[in-house]
Design an enzyme around this catalytic site. Structure first.
Site, PDB file in Angstrom:
ATOM      1  N   GLY A   2       3.632  15.305  14.881  1.00  0.00           N
ATOM      2  CA  GLY A   2       2.495  14.927  15.705  1.00  0.00           C
ATOM      3  C   GLY A   2       2.912  14.177  16.959  1.00  0.00           C
ATOM      4  N   SER A   3       2.062  13.265  17.406  1.00  0.00           N
ATOM      5  CA  SER A   3       2.205  12.685  18.751  1.00  0.00           C
ATOM      6  C   SER A   3       3.396  11.764  18.936  1.00  0.00           C
ATOM      7  CB  SER A   3       0.919  11.943  19.128  1.00  0.00           C
ATOM      8  OG  SER A   3      -0.146  12.858  19.261  1.00  0.00           O
ATOM      9  N   THR A   4       4.108  11.390  17.869  1.00  0.00           N
ATOM     10  CA  THR A   4       5.342  10.636  18.083  1.00  0.00           C
ATOM     11  C   THR A   4       6.361  11.496  18.840  1.00  0.00           C
ATOM     12  OG1 THR A   4       6.008  11.294  15.841  1.00  0.00           O
ATOM     13  CG2 THR A   4       5.098   9.075  16.108  1.00  0.00           C
TER      14      THR A   4
ATOM     15  N   LYS B 143       5.616  13.093  21.492  1.00  0.00           N
ATOM     16  CA  LYS B 143       5.290  12.969  22.925  1.00  0.00           C
ATOM     17  C   LYS B 143       6.281  12.050  23.645  1.00  0.00           C
ATOM     18  CE  LYS B 143       0.378  13.986  22.400  1.00  0.00           C
ATOM     19  NZ  LYS B 143      -0.945  13.438  22.075  1.00  0.00           N
TER      20      LYS B 143
END
Length: 685
Positions: A287-289, A291
């Site tokens: 997921g967004s980690t 990014k």
């Protein structure tokens, strides 16, 4: 007569020269009187960085019953004479059904085993049954492994099973965790003893070599706090699984690690065929980690324009949609806000500006899709879908790519080390159990420099913004009240099944990656919760922060932390032969925690040998003569208390978790045989 003369001459010749057809009869005769026996090696211990024993050797017993009425010893029955009485006596100790035992003991067989309840009995169960002096009840002993802290870090420490060596003797073999990865070192080498009559004829090459002791990087006290907090999180969320890891940012040492569900290596309760170590075996979409990795690539390629704007909400890519978790109401955002608010659309557009080829090169630079090589078996390398533009965009925010926590910790270490990644590791050293000398030592290993120091610094600054911004997704993790700046990124990843992503927050992986302090990180902490079914707080990140905050503050501030200062390591002096009072004073002056079993005469033994490395604040147990008294257990760990109780011959009943806060017997009270002391534990604040 001729034949007799010839045979007599032949026998005379044989007797004189002791050789027949080039066979040395003297040597052959000697061989008939030579006995060879295997001397099993003692398996090495596994210890925490604090020196506490995490895995040790023990003995278990399999019980069986002799029913053959012909079996007697010195004329007395050596078989079960009263099945009903024997069943009634055994049932409570074994935790077995009395009627089932009676049926087995009443059978017509000559000998019976009594089921799984009668196998792998502990030393305590064995002693209880032996005291009953039950006729016909027999035992076979075999080596076993004992784990004093039960479930604590069980996925790291691992598990052994019992196997037979080449002469039928039972020995231990590692099958999970460090027990498996370091099995050869822990196992040692069996010896071979050769005996001629009463004379032992050993050679050096056949001498037994006991297994090495393995010291882990795990800080036992920090681990205890992490375990307790994760128990609360797991029970409160009813998640499918959860994990948390704390790594020294500069060195790569894993100082605390746990996962749920876990298992008890003593009983194997909770262990299943599908067991996997989440640190390096469980690959999932982060997921967004992810990014943060996309951000680093954009900064390095000079594609990062934090003040430029874009339309958030939805982005169409070849007829497929990228959507923001916060919906279409946010309107126009800056790219800095895209990072702070965790916009999928913003980072899909950043990936497009980089181009698929360049973006993929950064995934390679950060060593995704490649095993870290850390000291646990069966590591996974992860996977990726990258053929279509929609997949390429998805990977920029952590979907369509599967990574392990070990890979994520390694990647984030680049931002803590001016652009250079370090490999996570778990083994601090292996030592010879006889000499205490170090056989091998773990070390910091630099594994790549995916970005420059300037890029790493700018990434940390943006991660701080995710915590400091009013609408930052990681604002719950602020430690400003404690004087620390946190740099963090949260993540929420949908879970795919049968080629489709499931809907809802209960079908997602929720996570946070935090670096503290933000400007020059000492620790990196990664917490992951998969498919929570209950949300005890208004935001899942509040729930994760209930783990992060106490553990991180303890790591940063605990004077007993082994990772705070290299000056805390000392060489243990040999105090044997000193008076108890002098030995206690000299060790206390060095900053050691000291307790004595016996209060008079000279010290005859010490739990940490002279010349070995020790950590200030570590417990040292001294053995002497005279009366033992109860120490103040406040702040002691379970392992420390059990070690004292074992030497003092006192039974310790432990309740709660964390560190000792209350004891049923006053400090200074003299101990006595068969005494029981109740100890209450509580997590550190």
């Amino acid at each position: 007569m001729i034949i007799i003369v010839i045979m007599g001459g032949r026998l005379f010749k044989i007797a004189a020269i002791k050789n027949v057809n080039n066979h040395d009869l003297s040597a052959a005769t000697r061989l008939t009187f030579i006995q060879k026996s295997t001397v099993p090696a003692t398996r090495g211990q596994i210890l925490s960085s604090n020196g506490s024993v995490l895995a040790d050797n023990s003995t278990v017993y399999d019980m069986y019953a002799v029913l053959d009425k012909k079996q007697k010893v010195n004329g007395k029955p050596d078989y079960v004479t009263d099945a009903k009485k024997t069943a009634a006596a055994l049932a409570p100790i074994l935790g077995a059904d009395e009627n089932d035992l009676y049926q087995q003991l009443s059978s017509n067989k000559l000998q019976v085993e009594l089921g799984t309840k009668a196998k792998n009995l502990s030393v305590d169960q064995y002693n209880q049954i032996k005291k009953l002096k039950l006729s016909g009840i027999k035992f076979t002993a075999q080596p076993a492994r004992y784990y004093p802290n039960n479930r604590m870090a069980s996925h790291i420490i691992g598990l052994t099973n019992s196997v037979s060596n080449n002469v039928g003797q039972k020995t231990l073999n590692g099958v999970l965790g460090i027990e498996a990865y370091k099995n050869k070192s822990l196992r040692g080498k069996d010896g071979l003893t050769t005996t001629l009559g009463s004379e032992v004829q050993d050679s050096k090459k056949n001498q037994v070599k006991n297994g090495d002791n393995v010291t882990l990087t795990i800080d036992e006290k920090l681990q205890a706090t992490l375990e307790n907090r994760m128990d609360v999180l797991y029970a409160g969320t009813k998640a499918k699984s959860a994990a948390a890891f704390v790594m020294e940012a500069k060195t790569g040492k894993i100082v605390a690690a746990t996962q749920r569900p876990n298992f008890d290596p003593n009983t194997q309760d909770g262990l299943s065929d599908a067991w996997e170590n989440m640190l390096n075996q469980a690959a999932f979409e982060p997921g967004s980690t992810m990014k943060t990795i996309t951000l680093a690539a954009a900064i390095q390629e000079k594609k990062w324009q934090p003040n430029a704007t874009y339309q958030s909400g939805t982005l169409n890519i070849d007829g497929q949609k990228v959507t923001d978790a916060f919906g279409n109401n946010a309107g126009v955002l800056t790219y800095r806000q895209a990072f702070e608010r965790s916009s999928n659309v913003g980072f899909a557009k950043i990936e497009q500006s980089l181009g698929a080829k360049t973006w993929k090169s950064y995934l390679d630079r950060f060593h995704f899709l490649k095993k870290t090589g850390m000291e646990l078996p069966n590591e996974q390398s992860g996977s990726i879908s990258f053929e279509q533009p929609i997949d390429q965009a998805n990977t920029s925010y952590g979907q369509a790519i599967r990574t392990t926590p070990a890979q994520m910790l390694q990647a984030y270490s680049a931002f803590a080390n001016k652009g250079t990644m370090v490999k996570p590791y778990l083994v601090q050293k292996t030592t010879d159990p006889t000499t205490g000398k170090t056989v091998s030592a773990g070390k910091t290993e630099k594994v790549g420099s995916p970005v420059s120091a300037a890029t790493a610094k700018e990434v940390l600054s943006n991660l701080e913004g995710v915590v400091n911004a009013d609408d930052g997704t990681a604002k719950q993790y602020s430690l400003s009240d404690a004087g620390y700046q946190v740099a963090a990124k949260t993540g929420t990843a949908q879970i795919a099944e049968n080629g489709k992503y499931l809907d809802g927050l209960t079908n997602a992986v929720h996570s946070v990656m935090a670096l503290v302090p933000g400007d020059d990180p000492r620790y990196i902490m990664y917490i992951v919760v998969r498919q929570p079914q209950v949300f005890p707080d208004a935001n899942i990140q509040i729930t994760l922060n209930n783990v992060f905050r106490p553990v991180m503050l303890q790591a940063l501030n605990d004077e007993d932390s082994t990772v705070k200062s290299a000056t805390k390591t000392i060489e243990m002096p040999d105090v044997r032969g000193q008076s108890v009072q002098d030995a206690e004073k000299s060790l206390s002056d060095l900053g050691m925690k000291v307790a004595s079993i016996g209060n008079s005469g000279k010290v005859t033994a010490q739990s940490i040998k002279g010349g070995q490395s020790a950590v200030k604040g570590q417990l040292v147990l001294l053995t002497a003569s005279g009366q033992s008294t109860v120490p103040d257990f406040t702040g002691w760990t379970k392992n420390e208390i059990l070690s004292w109780g074992n030497l003092a011959g006192v039974k310790m009943n432990l309740s709660g978790s964390g560190f000792a806060t209350k004891q049923s017997v006053k400090v200074g009270t003299e101990t006595f045989d068969n005494q029981t002391i109740e100890i209450t534990f509580k997590e550190k604040g």
